[in-house]
Enzyme design. Structure first.
Site, mmCIF file in Angstrom:
data_model
loop_
_atom_site.group_PDB
_atom_site.id
_atom_site.type_symbol
_atom_site.label_atom_id
_atom_site.label_comp_id
_atom_site.label_asym_id
_atom_site.label_seq_id
_atom_site.Cartn_x
_atom_site.Cartn_y
_atom_site.Cartn_z
ATOM 1 N N HIS A 1 0.715 -1.230 0.046
ATOM 2 C CA HIS A 1 -0.025 -0.353 0.216
ATOM 3 C C HIS A 1 1.049 1.143 0.042
ATOM 4 O O HIS A 1 0.555 1.964 -0.980
ATOM 5 C CB HIS A 1 -0.797 0.611 1.058
ATOM 6 C CG HIS A 1 -0.539 0.199 2.317
ATOM 7 N ND1 HIS A 1 0.461 -0.612 3.037
ATOM 8 C CD2 HIS A 1 0.095 1.983 3.184
ATOM 9 C CE1 HIS A 1 0.939 -0.463 4.382
ATOM 10 N NE2 HIS A 1 1.038 1.203 4.587
ATOM 11 N N LYS B 1 9.600 -3.245 3.718
ATOM 12 C CA LYS B 1 10.500 -2.147 4.536
ATOM 13 C C LYS B 1 10.593 -3.709 5.653
ATOM 14 O O LYS B 1 9.460 -3.585 6.579
ATOM 15 C CB LYS B 1 10.807 -1.192 5.128
ATOM 16 C CG LYS B 1 12.119 -0.983 6.165
ATOM 17 C CD LYS B 1 12.969 -0.521 5.568
ATOM 18 C CE LYS B 1 14.619 -0.122 6.017
ATOM 19 N NZ LYS B 1 14.571 -1.742 6.355
ATOM 20 N N ASP C 1 4.156 5.707 11.931
ATOM 21 C CA ASP C 1 4.038 6.418 11.034
ATOM 22 C C ASP C 1 5.038 6.647 9.955
ATOM 23 O O ASP C 1 5.726 7.584 9.914
ATOM 24 C CB ASP C 1 3.221 7.852 11.558
ATOM 25 C CG ASP C 1 1.987 8.452 11.796
ATOM 26 O OD1 ASP C 1 0.714 7.526 11.631
ATOM 27 O OD2 ASP C 1 1.994 8.621 13.107
ATOM 28 N N LYS D 1 9.636 -9.087 4.988
ATOM 29 C CA LYS D 1 10.605 -9.483 5.639
ATOM 30 C C LYS D 1 11.715 -10.675 4.825
ATOM 31 O O LYS D 1 11.067 -11.418 3.591
ATOM 32 C CB LYS D 1 10.238 -10.347 6.485
ATOM 33 C CG LYS D 1 10.802 -10.122 7.949
ATOM 34 C CD LYS D 1 11.179 -9.262 8.836
ATOM 35 C CE LYS D 1 12.020 -9.437 10.038
ATOM 36 N NZ LYS D 1 11.964 -8.727 10.611
#
Length: 475
Positions: free
Chosen positions: A65, A70, A99, A106
């Protein structure tokens, strides 16, 4: 033996519990919960003795999204697709809670790094990077790995070097991975970021007087007895900051081969030096402590704060009734199973959830990513200006009051913020703000049985849902 559901199913069970407090379409919630992409990799590794071993690895992008996705890369003998999917999902919710504008991802390689030489680790790390590049599972704007269990700055350096070598001319290539050594584009303060974030989160929770009163504890960290499981990067730094900056007392440390205990307190720095002096790197036998042969028994010691900083599924339905801590601070990912979490909540134990508490690593990784994209060190543009401004203000105070400041006072009052100070300030502010958001949601739903974990999931899900709604996918 008590049967526990899979790690990924546990994460989704926590999601489903939070979804009961959210008025969103079921198909939107299902989209948020699912993993967007799962990449399984198998490749040969030539060992130093000439033999060939097949290596299994994964990279999972849970939510796209927001891009890039990350998440860390772990080297562990029990790495599996289920575990990597669960950790990727937690990363999505973690980034949303604090935020940080990333989707969750992962990676995992199924090895016990202790059985491999440095050259072998370098070869398999570089090969893994190449495999990720072949399928667009790595890149500054696509997917940005980081260190996790069994990896560190060295592995991130190999990944960055491999990516840069194969991406000639890409201006932002260094931003393909975070947790790098400082000379290679890394960030001061990244190494201890997760442990420092744990400290800030626990400190914030302990400053809520009403919550501490309900637990029968005084407000603040001062004097609280702490047990830490796992004395690696996260656990050791968390223990260091909780004791040195928070005033807590470390009474036990558990490692894989046993635990040590001292009701009078354990000096963290001395313990670190003791471990470094031991050929086997063990903490056992540290002067002034008792040895607990079974490491997991340390989890059941009477204490104020228990910090599980090792691996998932450490507190289960089986041992939850014997846990005597009043606060459990989840420095690891998924250390308390879903069922155990319910049992402990029913007993009044305050659990500070992993998808908030151990977010310090990804927060500071975000700062490193920004640094790599901007190509300028934090503090470089403004530090000297701030120092000169502060010096003029100090001179004005001296002139008006006649008070002369000594050299140490003058240095402290005029010093501008360098990179490390700015990173710590940003991390502290983010952890404080996120806890207050979660606590506010908890206060709204507490009477309906919600705990802090549910509140953190509600916070994350609502933010991710808003992104999808703004895309026009789910009006």
């Amino acid at each position: 033996m008590v049967h526990e559901i899979s790690f990924y199913d546990q994460v989704n069970k926590n999601f489903d519990r939070a979804a009961e407090f959210i008025n969103k379409p079921k198909d939107l919630l299902e989209q948020i919960k699912r993993c967007n992409a799962v990449y399984y990799i198998s490749f040969p590794l030539k060992r130093d003795d000439g033999s060939i071993e097949t290596i299994e690895a994964w990279r999972v992008e849970h939510s796209q999204h927001k891009l890039p996705t990350k998440g860390g890369i772990r080297y562990a003998p029990n790495a599996s697709q289920d575990e990597v999917m669960a950790l990727a999902a937690l990363m999505s919710y973690k980034c949303a809670v604090v935020d940080v504008p990333f989707g969750g991802a992962k990676g995992g390689i199924k090895i016990d790094r202790r059985n491999y030489s440095e050259n072998e680790l370098q070869r398999l790390t570089r090969r893994y990077t190449v495999e990720l590049m072949r399928k667009n599972f790595i890149g500054p704007g696509l997917d940005v790995p980081a260190p996790d269990f069994g990896t560190g700055a060295q592995e991130m350096s190999w990944i960055a070097d491999t990516y840069m070598t194969m991406s000639t001319g890409e201006l932002n290539a260094l931003a393909c991975v975070t947790g790098k050594p400082v000379p290679q584009g890394g960030l001061r303060g990244r190494t201890e970021a997760t442990g420092r974030g744990v400290f800030y989160g626990v400190r914030e929770a302990c400053d809520v007087a009403a919550d501490m009163e309900a637990l029968g504890l005084s407000t603040g960290l001062e004097g609280k007895r702490v047990v830490v499981q796992g004395f690696g990067n996260v656990g050791s730094y968390a223990a260091k900051f909780l004791t040195e900056e928070g005033g807590a007392k470390l009474i036990a440390v558990a490692e894989w081969n046993g635990a040590i205990y001292s009701e009078s307190g354990i000096d963290v720095q001395a313990l670190l030096e003791y471990r470094q002096s031991r050929p086997d790197g063990s903490i056992l036998g540290f002067p002034g402590t008792e040895t607990i042969a079974n490491s997991t028994d340390a989890l059941e010691l009477e204490c104020d704060i228990l910090v599980p900083a090792a691996l998932e599924n450490q507190i289960t339905e089986d041992n939850a009734p014997r846990i005597r801590a009043k606060i459990i601070a989840e420095a690891a990912n998924g250390p308390v199973t879903s069922k155990a979490s319910e049992m402990l909540h029913d007993r009044g134990v305050l659990i500070l959830p992993d998808n908030y508490l151990n977010a310090g690593g990804v927060i500071v990784s975000y700062f490193e990513w920004i640094k790599n994209l901007s190509h300028v060190r934090f503090g470089r543009l403004g530090r000297r200006f701030d120092e000169q401004t502060n010096r003029r203000l100090l001179d004005a105070v001296t002139k008006a009051s006649g008070h002369e400041f000594d050299a140490d006072e003058e240095l402290f009052l005029t010093r501008g913020a360098d990179e490390l100070a700015l990173v710590r300030s940003g991390l502290e502010d983010t952890m404080i703000d996120a806890y207050r958001q979660i606590h506010g949601i908890w206060s709204q739903h507490r009477q309906r049985g919600a705990d802090l974990r549910t509140a953190a999931f509600v916070c994350a899900i609502e933010k991710v849902a808003l992104c999808y709604e703004e895309m026009g996918i789910f009006p």
